[in-house]
Design a protein around this motif. Structure first.
Motif, PDB file in Angstrom:
ATOM      1  N   ALA A 109     -35.013 -28.087 -95.975  1.00 32.24           N
ATOM      2  CA  ALA A 109     -35.300 -28.889 -95.030  1.00 32.24           C
ATOM      3  C   ALA A 109     -33.948 -29.556 -94.449  1.00 32.24           C
ATOM      4  O   ALA A 109     -33.640 -30.714 -94.184  1.00 32.24           O
ATOM      5  CB  ALA A 109     -36.023 -30.126 -95.632  1.00 32.24           C
ATOM      6  N   SER A 110     -33.018 -28.525 -93.686  1.00 29.88           N
ATOM      7  CA  SER A 110     -31.927 -28.981 -93.055  1.00 29.88           C
ATOM      8  C   SER A 110     -31.440 -27.745 -92.122  1.00 29.88           C
ATOM      9  O   SER A 110     -32.219 -26.632 -92.430  1.00 29.88           O
ATOM     10  CB  SER A 110     -30.686 -29.511 -93.878  1.00 29.88           C
ATOM     11  N   LEU A 111     -30.516 -27.822 -91.259  1.00 27.17           N
ATOM     12  CA  LEU A 111     -29.864 -26.567 -90.640  1.00 27.17           C
ATOM     13  C   LEU A 111     -28.988 -26.376 -91.118  1.00 27.17           C
ATOM     14  O   LEU A 111     -27.683 -26.890 -90.844  1.00 27.17           O
ATOM     15  CB  LEU A 111     -29.824 -27.025 -88.996  1.00 27.17           C
ATOM     16  N   LEU A 112     -29.077 -25.526 -92.001  1.00 26.94           N
ATOM     17  CA  LEU A 112     -27.757 -24.957 -92.914  1.00 26.94           C
ATOM     18  C   LEU A 112     -26.707 -24.405 -92.044  1.00 26.94           C
ATOM     19  O   LEU A 112     -26.899 -23.454 -90.920  1.00 26.94           O
ATOM     20  CB  LEU A 112     -28.279 -24.100 -93.837  1.00 26.94           C
ATOM     21  N   PRO A 113     -25.347 -24.694 -92.307  1.00 25.24           N
ATOM     22  CA  PRO A 113     -24.897 -25.132 -93.607  1.00 25.24           C
ATOM     23  C   PRO A 113     -24.711 -26.834 -93.852  1.00 25.24           C
ATOM     24  O   PRO A 113     -23.995 -27.203 -94.485  1.00 25.24           O
ATOM     25  CB  PRO A 113     -23.372 -24.706 -93.677  1.00 25.24           C
ATOM     26  N   HIS A 114     -25.293 -27.524 -92.711  1.00 25.45           N
ATOM     27  CA  HIS A 114     -25.454 -28.732 -92.779  1.00 25.45           C
ATOM     28  C   HIS A 114     -26.378 -29.434 -93.754  1.00 25.45           C
ATOM     29  O   HIS A 114     -27.497 -28.911 -93.891  1.00 25.45           O
ATOM     30  CB  HIS A 114     -25.857 -29.583 -91.359  1.00 25.45           C
ATOM     31  N   TRP A 115     -26.267 -30.313 -94.608  1.00 31.69           N
ATOM     32  CA  TRP A 115     -26.880 -30.907 -95.673  1.00 31.69           C
ATOM     33  C   TRP A 115     -27.449 -29.884 -96.596  1.00 31.69           C
ATOM     34  O   TRP A 115     -28.563 -30.014 -96.742  1.00 31.69           O
ATOM     35  CB  TRP A 115     -27.858 -31.879 -95.042  1.00 31.69           C
ATOM     36  N   ARG A 116     -26.416 -29.225 -97.297  1.00 31.19           N
ATOM     37  CA  ARG A 116     -26.729 -28.539 -98.523  1.00 31.19           C
ATOM     38  C   ARG A 116     -26.943 -29.711 -99.756  1.00 31.19           C
ATOM     39  O   ARG A 116     -26.491 -30.658 -99.273  1.00 31.19           O
ATOM     40  CB  ARG A 116     -25.797 -27.658 -99.150  1.00 31.19           C
ATOM     41  N   GLY A 117     -27.874 -29.495-100.516  1.00 30.33           N
ATOM     42  CA  GLY A 117     -27.843 -30.103-101.722  1.00 30.33           C
ATOM     43  C   GLY A 117     -29.484 -30.732-101.741  1.00 30.33           C
ATOM     44  O   GLY A 117     -30.539 -30.375-101.328  1.00 30.33           O
ATOM     45  N   ALA A 118     -29.616 -32.141-102.521  1.00 30.72           N
ATOM     46  CA  ALA A 118     -30.947 -32.504-103.064  1.00 30.72           C
ATOM     47  C   ALA A 118     -31.529 -33.440-102.094  1.00 30.72           C
ATOM     48  O   ALA A 118     -32.830 -33.245-101.901  1.00 30.72           O
ATOM     49  CB  ALA A 118     -30.542 -33.249-104.368  1.00 30.72           C
ATOM     50  N   ALA A 119     -30.964 -34.149-101.117  1.00 30.57           N
ATOM     51  CA  ALA A 119     -31.695 -34.944-100.353  1.00 30.57           C
ATOM     52  C   ALA A 119     -31.332 -34.876 -98.687  1.00 30.57           C
ATOM     53  O   ALA A 119     -30.870 -35.690 -98.343  1.00 30.57           O
ATOM     54  CB  ALA A 119     -31.264 -36.429-100.732  1.00 30.57           C
ATOM     55  N   PRO A 120     -31.447 -33.549 -98.089  1.00 32.23           N
ATOM     56  CA  PRO A 120     -31.150 -33.423 -96.972  1.00 32.23           C
ATOM     57  C   PRO A 120     -31.835 -34.149 -95.664  1.00 32.23           C
ATOM     58  O   PRO A 120     -31.002 -34.418 -94.880  1.00 32.23           O
ATOM     59  CB  PRO A 120     -31.321 -31.722 -96.742  1.00 32.23           C
ATOM     60  N   ILE A 121     -32.963 -34.523 -95.904  1.00 33.66           N
ATOM     61  CA  ILE A 121     -33.887 -35.229 -94.907  1.00 33.66           C
ATOM     62  C   ILE A 121     -33.348 -36.635 -94.827  1.00 33.66           C
ATOM     63  O   ILE A 121     -33.236 -37.241 -93.887  1.00 33.66           O
ATOM     64  CB  ILE A 121     -35.473 -35.158 -95.297  1.00 33.66           C
ATOM     65  N   HIS A 122     -32.942 -37.289 -96.145  1.00 40.95           N
ATOM     66  CA  HIS A 122     -32.390 -38.590 -96.064  1.00 40.95           C
ATOM     67  C   HIS A 122     -31.009 -38.472 -95.378  1.00 40.95           C
ATOM     68  O   HIS A 122     -30.717 -39.521 -94.583  1.00 40.95           O
ATOM     69  CB  HIS A 122     -32.185 -39.008 -97.507  1.00 40.95           C
ATOM     70  N   ALA A 123     -30.278 -37.603 -95.722  1.00 41.15           N
ATOM     71  CA  ALA A 123     -28.987 -37.690 -95.299  1.00 41.15           C
ATOM     72  C   ALA A 123     -28.987 -37.419 -93.897  1.00 41.15           C
ATOM     73  O   ALA A 123     -28.178 -38.010 -93.138  1.00 41.15           O
ATOM     74  CB  ALA A 123     -28.135 -36.256 -95.903  1.00 41.15           C
ATOM     75  N   ALA A 124     -29.782 -36.630 -93.136  1.00 47.09           N
ATOM     76  CA  ALA A 124     -29.754 -36.547 -91.510  1.00 47.09           C
ATOM     77  C   ALA A 124     -29.833 -37.482 -91.101  1.00 47.09           C
ATOM     78  O   ALA A 124     -29.346 -38.114 -89.829  1.00 47.09           O
ATOM     79  CB  ALA A 124     -30.796 -35.453 -91.239  1.00 47.09           C
TER      80      ALA A 124
END
Length: 300
Positions: A109-124
């Motif tokens: 659930a992100s446009l990799l390589p942005h927000w790899r990992g466990a909580a990409p929606i929260h992070a964006a």
């Protein structure tokens, strides 16, 4: 085409439903085991488990895959063409990744390589990003480092919460995984640099009123519905469910008026929806009719 589906939460269900609806031969669904939930602490099945049983798909609930020879043997016996992975919750060791003929495809659930990992929606949302999206990735042994097969972006609205963005991205992931399986796009390496979205916990819920107002506002939206945002009012927890910009200034965390306007490190916010422990969520106006918070009260 013989598929295994590996996912656990609500986010993964639309993809499972899409694969089933498209007529793929889903020979196994892997998900987290039932866990205690609710006041009675009864064992509850995760969302994918419930959906898989509805479709008659055999369900597997291993607590680990690494050094699990019996589960690997079963996985290898399935004769898989591909495994589709979406928020499964367990790391797939190399011998699992190598088992399906076309490998394992991840819905991220992100446009990799942005927000790899466990909580990409929260992070964006937390970072104030203007857009995010879904990446279909060929999995390797790294943390969301595998080559990209497909991406599609969506705009993040100014009032977007993780709850609303989650649902849009889950639907998009379902559509993209069908494309990836049908079109077999050529993989392309992820560019650098990458950003990372760390795992969240309940400890992240407490608001730091010394932060800028716009950062706190994004935090409230990013942490809706989980882990939530809260503050301490007279030693008790008050959940802050929604906020709006306001006027005024003062020491961070200080209530400035009788409408619960709160000074931040830069700028000012007014909670519009709150919830006391053990009570229903309510508009701040209704809360203040029954619970007086005089100007000068310090939140923390």
């Amino acid at each position: 085409m013989r598929l295994a589906f590996m996912g656990s939460p609500d986010f993964a269900v639309p993809a499972l439903e899409a694969l089933h609806g498209a007529g793929y031969d889903l020979v196994a669904a892997y998900c987290q085991p039932p866990r205690p939930a609710g006041r009675g602490h009864r064992l509850a099945k995760c969302a994918v488990h419930v959906a898989a049983e509805r479709f008659g798909i055999p369900v597997r609930n291993p607590t680990r895959l690494r050094h699990n020879a019996d589960e690997l043997a079963y996985f290898q016996s399935l004769g898989l063409d591909v495994a589709v992975v979406a928020a499964y919750g367990l790391i797939l060791p190399a011998d699992f990744l190598d088992t399906p003929k076309r490998g394992c495809l991840n819905i991220h659930a992100s446009l990799l390589p942005h927000w790899r990992g466990a909580a990409p929606i929260h992070a964006a949302i937390l970072a104030g990003e203007a857009e995010t999206g879904i990446t279909i990735m060929q999995m390797d042994q790294g943390l969301d480092t595998g080559p990209i097969l497909l991406t599609e972006s969506v705009t993040i609205g100014s009032a977007e919460t993780t709850a609303t963005l989650h649902d849009r991205l889950a639907a998009l992931g379902a559509r993209l995984i069908l494309r990836a399986l049908a079109e077999t796009p050529a993989p392309r390496p992820q560019p650098e640099p990458a950003t990372y979205a760390p795992k969240l916990s309940r400890m992240d819920a407490l608001i730091d009123w010394a932060a800028p107002a716009d950062a706190i506002e994004r935090r409230v939206r990013a942490f809706t519905p989980w882990p939530g945002t809260e503050t301490r009012l007279e030693g008790k927890t008050l959940k802050i469910l929604a906020v709006e910009p306001a006027e005024g200034c003062g020491d961070p965390g200080t209530v400035l008026d009788d409408r619960l306007t709160v000074a931040c490190g830069r700028g000012t916010l007014r909670p519009t929806m709150v919830q006391r422990a053990g009570r229903a969520a309510m508009p701040t106006e209704a809360f203040l009719r029954g619970y007086k918070v005089p100007p000068g009260t310090k939140l923390g």
